[in-house]
Design a protein around this motif. Structure first.
Motif, PDB file in Angstrom:
ATOM      1  N   CYS A 195      41.337  40.252 132.728  1.00 37.32           N
ATOM      2  CA  CYS A 195      42.132  39.183 132.096  1.00 37.32           C
ATOM      3  C   CYS A 195      42.541  39.599 130.683  1.00 37.32           C
ATOM      4  CB  CYS A 195      41.323  37.889 132.072  1.00 37.32           C
ATOM      5  SG  CYS A 195      41.762  36.774 130.744  1.00 37.32           S
ATOM      6  N   ILE A 196      41.589  40.202 129.962  1.00 38.21           N
ATOM      7  CA  ILE A 196      41.879  40.638 128.585  1.00 38.21           C
ATOM      8  C   ILE A 196      42.945  41.741 128.614  1.00 38.21           C
ATOM      9  CG2 ILE A 196      40.876  41.641 126.483  1.00 38.21           C
ATOM     10  CD1 ILE A 196      39.831  38.827 127.108  1.00 38.21           C
ATOM     11  N   LEU A 197      42.847  42.644 129.588  1.00 38.48           N
ATOM     12  CA  LEU A 197      43.846  43.703 129.740  1.00 38.48           C
ATOM     13  C   LEU A 197      45.214  43.090 130.060  1.00 38.48           C
ATOM     14  CD1 LEU A 197      44.436  46.748 129.898  1.00 38.48           C
ATOM     15  CD2 LEU A 197      43.732  46.687 132.300  1.00 38.48           C
ATOM     16  N   TRP A 198      45.226  42.108 130.968  1.00 42.28           N
ATOM     17  CA  TRP A 198      46.487  41.454 131.371  1.00 42.28           C
ATOM     18  C   TRP A 198      47.136  40.765 130.157  1.00 42.28           C
ATOM     19  CZ3 TRP A 198      49.122  36.885 131.548  1.00 42.28           C
ATOM     20  CH2 TRP A 198      50.203  36.816 132.437  1.00 42.28           C
ATOM     21  N   VAL A 199      46.324  40.038 129.399  1.00 39.19           N
ATOM     22  CA  VAL A 199      46.850  39.323 128.225  1.00 39.19           C
ATOM     23  C   VAL A 199      47.269  40.334 127.148  1.00 39.19           C
ATOM     24  CG1 VAL A 199      46.234  37.772 126.319  1.00 39.19           C
ATOM     25  CG2 VAL A 199      45.542  37.197 128.651  1.00 39.19           C
ATOM     26  N   GLY A 200      46.455  41.372 126.947  1.00 42.43           N
ATOM     27  CA  GLY A 200      46.752  42.374 125.921  1.00 42.43           C
ATOM     28  C   GLY A 200      48.074  43.070 126.175  1.00 42.43           C
ATOM     29  N   TYR A 201      48.325  43.406 127.454  1.00 48.88           N
ATOM     30  CA  TYR A 201      49.601  44.044 127.800  1.00 48.88           C
ATOM     31  C   TYR A 201      50.751  43.067 127.523  1.00 48.88           C
ATOM     32  CZ  TYR A 201      53.250  46.452 130.380  1.00 48.88           C
ATOM     33  OH  TYR A 201      54.429  47.074 130.711  1.00 48.88           O
ATOM     34  N   GLY A 202      50.527  41.806 127.843  1.00 48.02           N
ATOM     35  CA  GLY A 202      51.557  40.793 127.586  1.00 48.02           C
ATOM     36  C   GLY A 202      51.854  40.653 126.099  1.00 48.02           C
ATOM     37  N   LEU A 203      50.798  40.623 125.299  1.00 42.57           N
ATOM     38  CA  LEU A 203      50.988  40.475 123.842  1.00 42.57           C
ATOM     39  C   LEU A 203      51.684  41.718 123.278  1.00 42.57           C
ATOM     40  CD1 LEU A 203      47.524  38.933 122.850  1.00 42.57           C
ATOM     41  CD2 LEU A 203      49.752  37.760 122.856  1.00 42.57           C
ATOM     42  N   ALA A 204      51.335  42.895 123.792  1.00 47.73           N
ATOM     43  CA  ALA A 204      51.902  44.142 123.267  1.00 47.73           C
ATOM     44  C   ALA A 204      53.375  44.294 123.632  1.00 47.73           C
ATOM     45  CB  ALA A 204      51.101  45.336 123.794  1.00 47.73           C
ATOM     46  N   THR A 205      53.763  43.792 124.799  1.00 48.01           N
ATOM     47  CA  THR A 205      55.125  44.030 125.290  1.00 48.01           C
ATOM     48  C   THR A 205      55.999  42.780 125.233  1.00 48.01           C
ATOM     49  OG1 THR A 205      54.458  43.468 127.551  1.00 48.01           O
ATOM     50  CG2 THR A 205      54.312  45.801 126.910  1.00 48.01           C
ATOM     51  N   GLY A 206      55.372  41.634 125.018  1.00 48.30           N
ATOM     52  CA  GLY A 206      56.133  40.377 125.028  1.00 48.30           C
ATOM     53  C   GLY A 206      56.637  40.017 126.418  1.00 48.30           C
ATOM     54  N   THR A 207      56.041  40.588 127.444  1.00 49.96           N
ATOM     55  CA  THR A 207      56.433  40.256 128.822  1.00 49.96           C
ATOM     56  C   THR A 207      55.202  39.746 129.569  1.00 49.96           C
ATOM     57  OG1 THR A 207      55.926  42.464 129.689  1.00 49.96           O
ATOM     58  CG2 THR A 207      58.163  42.111 128.848  1.00 49.96           C
TER      59      THR A 207
END
Ligand SMILES: NC(=O)c1ccc[n+]([C@@H]2O[C@H](COP(=O)([O-])OP(=O)(O)OC[C@H]3O[C@@H](n4cnc5c(N)ncnc54)[C@H](OP(=O)(O)O)[C@@H]3O)[C@@H](O)[C@H]2O)c1
Length: 217
Positions: A195-207
């Motif tokens: 979940c943290i990886l999923w959210v982190g990727y979202g925060l980093a890419t804005g997608t």
């Protein structure tokens, strides 16, 4: 899959998405909340449609042939207490929660890990109940019919009861997922960091349109 009664504890985004999904498959949904008469819950029932109803946590847990936990982590123990552990007896409980802590200005972090997990904590709160961790590794918008160009993504699940995992796999298949069994409930130690990886990727890419897949050959 035969029609089931599904008690969903939680009236947030996850409750709504899964409620829409179960309702769409012809299952009967009852949401559990501290305030069944609130305008938020009325709007939720209108959005979900069908025969969906709402009640207390106790009413929803008692209603379900299976029960879904979709509560804020810090309120999850309270929701289980309000439901009354006896309401879950012998049932499959899908734990979609993530044990997150929120600090201002920082991304969400796990409240526990490595040697324990939220899934194991839920199993300790509900001894004898068939807890299966599922749905926690993706945003709510993709929990049902996750349409990705690379084909169905993988949902990792973890739980101690093989029959319960078969039931959850059937549900995931009907929702459009491929399922990977990550073992006993201690597998939640691996799933919750995703979940943290999923959210982190979202925060980093804005997608926010991503999901996990294990590639094999
Ligand atoms: N949002 C996502 O995309 C997503 C994805 C994967 C996993 N998750 C996890 O799924 C869970 C639900 O997330 P969400 O975004 O749908 O909603 P949420 O805002 O995290 O949780 C909403 C629910 O938590 C209940 N709740 C809050 N405090 C409580 C307390 N003290 N006692 C009892 N119940 C309490 C609320 O009950 P009332 O109805 O009574 O207010 C409400 O129904 C969380 O654990 C989250 O980490 C979320």
């Amino acid at each position: 899959m035969k029609a089931m009664r599904v008690g969903i504890l939680g009236t947030g985004d996850v409750g709504r998405s899964l409620g829409v999904g179960f309702n769409g498959l012809g299952h009967q949904v009852k949401f559990g909340t501290r305030d069944p008469g609130s305008s938020k819950v009325k709007e939720l029932l209108t959005e979900v449609g069908g025969k969906a109803t709402a009640g207390t946590f106790a009413e929803a847990a008692a209603f379900g042939d299976i029960v879904v936990l979709a509560t804020l982590w810090s309120g999850t123990e309270n929701a289980i207490k309000l439901a009354g552990p006896a309401s879950f007896k012998g049932k499959v409980v899908i734990d979609a929660t993530n044990p997150l802590v929120f600090k201002p200005g920082a991304p969400p972090a796990l409240a526990l890990g490595h040697t324990d997990s939220g899934g194991e904590q839920v199993q300790r709160w509900l001894p004898g109940v068939k807890v299966v961790k599922a749905f926690n590794i993706v945003g709510h918008a993709h929990m049902v019919e996750p349409a990705f160009p690379g084909g169905p993504p993988d949902m990792f699940i973890a739980g101690n009861d093989a029959d319960a995992k078969n039931t959850v796999t059937e549900i995931l298949t009907a929702f459009g997922w491929s399922t990977i069994d990550a073992g006993g409930i201690e597998g939640a130690r691996l799933l919750e960091p995703l979940c943290i990886l999923w959210v982190g990727y979202g925060l980093a890419t804005g997608t926010w349109n991503h999901a996990f897949k294990l590639l094999r050959k």
